[in-house]
Design a protein around this motif. Sequence first.
Motif, mmCIF file in Angstrom:
data_model
loop_
_atom_site.group_PDB
_atom_site.id
_atom_site.type_symbol
_atom_site.label_atom_id
_atom_site.label_comp_id
_atom_site.label_asym_id
_atom_site.label_seq_id
_atom_site.Cartn_x
_atom_site.Cartn_y
_atom_site.Cartn_z
ATOM 1 N N GLY A 6 -18.653 65.131 -104.460
ATOM 2 C CA GLY A 6 -19.674 65.940 -103.804
ATOM 3 C C GLY A 6 -20.680 65.057 -103.076
ATOM 4 O O GLY A 6 -21.056 65.318 -101.935
ATOM 5 N N GLU A 42 -20.187 61.977 -102.046
ATOM 6 C CA GLU A 42 -19.509 61.297 -100.935
ATOM 7 C C GLU A 42 -19.414 62.215 -99.712
ATOM 8 O O GLU A 42 -19.661 61.793 -98.588
ATOM 9 N N SER A 43 -19.064 63.468 -99.957
ATOM 10 C CA SER A 43 -18.930 64.408 -98.846
ATOM 11 C C SER A 43 -20.276 64.674 -98.199
ATOM 12 O O SER A 43 -20.391 64.793 -96.978
ATOM 13 N N PHE A 44 -21.290 64.742 -99.039
ATOM 14 C CA PHE A 44 -22.644 64.963 -98.530
ATOM 15 C C PHE A 44 -23.068 63.803 -97.620
ATOM 16 O O PHE A 44 -23.587 64.001 -96.521
ATOM 17 N N ALA A 66 -21.088 61.850 -96.067
ATOM 18 C CA ALA A 66 -20.263 61.922 -94.857
ATOM 19 C C ALA A 66 -20.860 62.916 -93.864
ATOM 20 O O ALA A 66 -20.834 62.696 -92.653
ATOM 21 N N LEU A 67 -21.411 63.996 -94.393
ATOM 22 C CA LEU A 67 -22.030 65.000 -93.518
ATOM 23 C C LEU A 67 -23.239 64.403 -92.796
ATOM 24 O O LEU A 67 -23.393 64.558 -91.581
#
Lengths: 263, 841
Positions: free
Chosen positions: B768, B770-772, B774-775
Motif C-alpha cells: 500500500g 509503495e503504491s502510494f 508511486a502515485l
Amino acid sequence: MEKDLLSVKGRVFNIQRFSIHDGPGVRTIVFLKGCPLRCKWCCNPESQEWEIQKMRVGDKVKTVGKDVTVGEVIEQVEKDRIYYRRSGFGGMTLSGGECTWQPDFSEALLKTAKENGITTAIETTAYAEIDVIRRLLPYIDTVLMDIKHMNENKHREYTTKDNSLILDNAKIIAREAKKLIIRTPVVPTFNDTEEEIREIAEFAASIGVTEMHLLPYHRIGSDKYAGLGRRYEMAHINVPEKEKMQALLDVVNAVGLKGQIGG
Amino acid sequence: MKFYTKPIEKSPRIPKLVAALYEKMPEIEADRGVLITEAYKRTEGQPIITRRAYAFKHILENIPIVIRDNELIVGSATKAPRGCHIFPEYSFEWLESEFDTLATRAADPFYISNETKETLSKVNKYWAGKTTRELAEAYMSDEAKAAFSHGVFTPGNYYYNGIGHVTVDYPKIIRVGYNGIIEEANAAIAKLSQGDEDYAKRRHFLDAVITCAEAAIKYAKRYSELAFNMAKTTQDVKRRKELEDIGSACRQVPQYGATSFREACQSFWFVQMLLQLESNGHSISPGRFDQYMYPYFKADLDGGKITREEAQELIDCIWVKLNDFNKCRDADSAEGFAGYSLFQNLIAGGQDKYGMDATNDLSFMCITATEHVFLPQPSFSVRVWNGTPHEFLIRAAELTRTGIGLPAYYNDEVIIPALQSRGLTLEDARDYNIIGCVEPQKAAKTDGWHDAAFFNMLRPLEMVFSSGIDKGVQLGPKTKRIEEMTSFDEFKEAYETQMNYFIELMVNADNAIDLAHAERCPLPFQSSMVEDCIGRGKSMQEGGAVYNFTGPQGFGIANVTDGLYAIRKLVFEDKKYTLAFIKEALDNNYGKDMDERKAAKLTQQVVSALAESGKTIDAETVKTVYYTVTKNRASDEKKKAYAQLLDDINELSKFGNDEDDIDRFAREIAYTYTKPIQKYKNPRGGTYQAGLYPVSANVPLGAQTGATPDGRLAYTPIADGVSPAAGRDVNGPTAAANSVSSLDHFIASNGTLFNMKFHPSALEGRSGLESFVALVRGYFDRKGSHMQFNVVSRETLRDAQKNPDKYRSLVVRVAGYSALFTTLSKGLQEDIINRTEQSGF
C-alpha cells in the motif's frame, strides 16, 4: 504497431485503474466477460455470462459488457504508464471472467502491451485447452492461477467443473511460464481446513511453484447477485477470521512456499 | 544504510505538554493591545518606523512572561496556552462588534472575559482613523470596494490583519545572534553620509532595527532570570537542572550565536515567537528546519554531547510550542481559514542550492516529531525530486497513513523552474521552502504577499449571464446579452472580459492594502532578518526585500471548466438548450428549493446590496426578498425541464476523469486567471503571480454564489484547489491525478493545491505504501506541483460529527493545512466528507 492487432475485438465489462492488491505494483485490470466456471462464491457474477446483461445497481440499471477493440483498451491502459513504472513492476492484468476464453483478443492485448513496454499478468482459472494457454504465455510476465481444491468432486460441486484439466495445465504452465503464482480463494465450508490447503500447497511445490497467495473469501459481490436477479448461495457463509488465515498461511509456509494473505 | 531510520521513542514529557495545551478553550488576552496603545500615545509625531520599534520594545519589556510546566524550550506569547493577542493597529472594529459572539461562533471560537472586553473597548477608541484597514479603504477605488463587498474576490486577509507569510533568516540569527544584526546595522550606518538624499529614512530604519534587536535580547534575559528564580524555589531536583539549563540557554541566545543543538533550538524559538508579537500575520514559516539545524545536531551527536533521543525530545518540544500560538480572525475570515490554523510551514528534504539531495537524519526526525506530537502545527511538508531517497518517501507515507493529513508533498521539478521563471537565481530557486499552504519562495530574501486575495472564478461567470448586473447593480462590464450570442467564442470572450475587469479591481484592492501597510505598519524587527532591508535601509513593507511578489489565488477551476464545457456542448454543439433557458434554470436553482439558513443569508446579502445602492429598506422589502429567494415557484412543468437539464449536465464529461478533451479545456480556463495577472505590478517593485487554491474559502464564498452551469446548486461549496469538484471524479486516483496534472502548474507559481482523500485500506501494508509513493511520484512526473491527503474513512468522519468528544484529536487535512476536525464548522466538515474518497481496488 501491427494495425490488425489493434483492431481485434473482445468483450469486457470493466477496466479498473489503480489496482494495488492484484499482482505487483500499480495495475490496470481489464475484466473480460465470460467464464466456463460457476464458482458459488464468485464476487463478479456479472463476469460469468458471455451475453451483455443488465444489472441493477442502487436505483439505476447498468449495462454490463461492452465490445471494444484492443486499441481502445490499450489507450486506457497507457494512461497509467507512469504509475506502473514508478511502482516498480506495475502494468496490465487480464482478469475476468476468463481471459483464455477470448484467446484472440487476449493474445492481441498481451502482445500489444508487451510491444509497448508494459508488463503483463493474467488471473486465470486455467480451465482451457493447453494450446490456447500456450499462445498467450510468451506475452505474460506473471501468471496468477487459481487452484481451488484438490478433490475432484468437491471442485465440481462448487465450481461446476472438475479439476483434472486445471491440474494438468498447472504442471505445464509451471514449466513454461516466466512466473507462476498459485492463488487459492479460502472459502469456509469449501476449502478452509488445514488439510485442504496443505494438499494444494504440496501440489504446487511438487510442480516447482514457489509462491502461493491465500485470498480470504469476502462478500463484496453479494449485492450483484440480487442486481442480476439471481440467488446468492453463499449468503450464510462468514468471512474467515484473521487467526484462521494466519494458521493456513503457516501451513503454506511449512510446505516451503512463500505464502501471502491477499493478492 | 545511509540514514538512521530506527524508531526513536517518544519522551513521556510530550503527552503532558500536549494535554496542558488543550485543557481550556483559547482565550483573548489584553496585554499587547494595552501596551501598543501606550507606546503609540508616547510617540505621536515621530516617524512611523521609530514608533513601531519603540512599540515592539515597550511590549517586550512589559508583557507578562511565563514558563509552562515541563517545558524545555521556553517563550510564550500569551499567559494561557493557545491564547491570542489583539493587534488594533491593523483593524479593531470587527472585534468590538463580535465581542459577544466570539465564544459561540461556529468557526474558531475564543473565550474573552468581561474585563478584557472593557479594557480593549477603551484601548480601541485610540485607534479610530489610525489603522491599516482604514487607510487601505481610503486608497481603494469605489469599483474595487463594490466587487469586494459583492464577494467576487476577498482581499480580507491583509485588509484586516498583518501580512506574515515570510521565512526569515533563522540560520543567521542562530549563527550570529541579534548582536550580529546590531553590528550589521551599525556598519550600514557608518556608510551613510548625513548629506544623502535618503539619509533620514535610512537612518531611522537602521536605528529601529537596532532597537528591536536589543529588545529581543533583553526579552530573552527576562526568561533567563525567571528560569533561574524558578530553579531556586522548585523542590524537584530534576526540574531544577532543567530550569538552570533553560536559564543558561536564554543567557546565550538569541544575543550570541548558539553553541549547541539545544541553544540552536531555543534561539530558533525566540525568533519564531517574537515575529508573532510584532505583527499578527499568519504563515510565518520556519522553512528548511532540517537543513539549518543539522550542523548543530551533527556536531553535538558526533561530540557525544547529545543522544538521538534527547535531540528528538527537543524537536518534539518545538513542535508542541508551534501549537501554542493562536490568532483570532473576524468571523468571515475565520470561516475562510478555519481550524485555528497558523500555517507555520516547515519543510524537510529536497535539493540543496547546488542541486544535490539534502535529505538528512533530521528530515526523518521531523517526521517522527509529527507522529509523536500529532497536532496540526507545524504544517509539515516534504520536498520531492527525482533524487529523493525512496526510504524517505516511504517514511513520509507512513505518516500520511496515520490520517493526520501531513505531510504535504511538493515537487522540486516544477517549483524550481517556476521560481526561476519569476526571476529567482537557480541557486535561490533550488533552496526554496513553502510558505503557509502551498506558496514557494526563497527564504530570507522574499516578501511574497502570498495570500493576497481569493478570487472566485464562478462570480464572473454568473455575470456573463446577467451582462454584469449583480444583485440589482451594474457591477461588471456590460457584456453582450446572452440572448444575442451566436457562438461559444462569444460566450467565452464575455467571460474573459468579466474576468479581466475583476482581476484589475482585485489588483487595485491589493495595491491599496499594500500601500497602507508600508505607511502604517512597517515591521523593523522582521525586516532585520530579510535580505536586503538593512542594505537598502528600508523595511520589507516598503520594498526592502530582494524578491517581491503579490500572489492572489483563483479558485473554482473545476466548476468553471465543467460549466463552460456544458455550455459549449449543450448550447452550441448539440443545440439542445438555449442560453436563455439555462439562465432561467440557474435563476431557479434547477428547480430546487433552498433551505432556510441559506435563504436567510441570501436575503441579508440582497438587502444590504439594495441599501448600499441607495434604496430604502423597510420590513416589507425584507419580506418580499425573503419570499423571492426561499421558495421555488416554478411550475411543475418548468421544474421538470430544469431537472432534465441537470440530468443532461450530469451526464457530460467532467474534469478529473482523465479525459483529454475536457482536461485540455481546463488548462485553457485556468489561463483566464493566471495569465492576465502576470502583467500587474505591486508598490514594492515586484510583480503579481497567481496561485490556484482557496484555503477553505471555497465554502463561505460558495455560500455567496448562485447555481452554476456545471450543475452545482446555489450556495453549495465550490471545488477546492485544483481538485476536481467533489464527487465528480469517478475513475480513481491516477485518473484524477492525470487530469489535475494537465493544468499548467508552472505559471501558477504562487502554488496549486490538490487534495485527495484516501480510505485507510488503500495504504495498508508495505505494498500500500509503495503504491502510494508511486502515485505521488507519478503525479510529479507529470508536473503536478503539490499533493496532500486525508486518510480517514467517511464513516469515521460521520461518527466524529455525532460524537465530537470521542474525536477531539482527529486531525484532517483542510486545505494547505491540517486542523482538528471537531473544531471545524458544520459546512466545512461536510465539504471534507464529500470530497471523493479514493481507494485501491
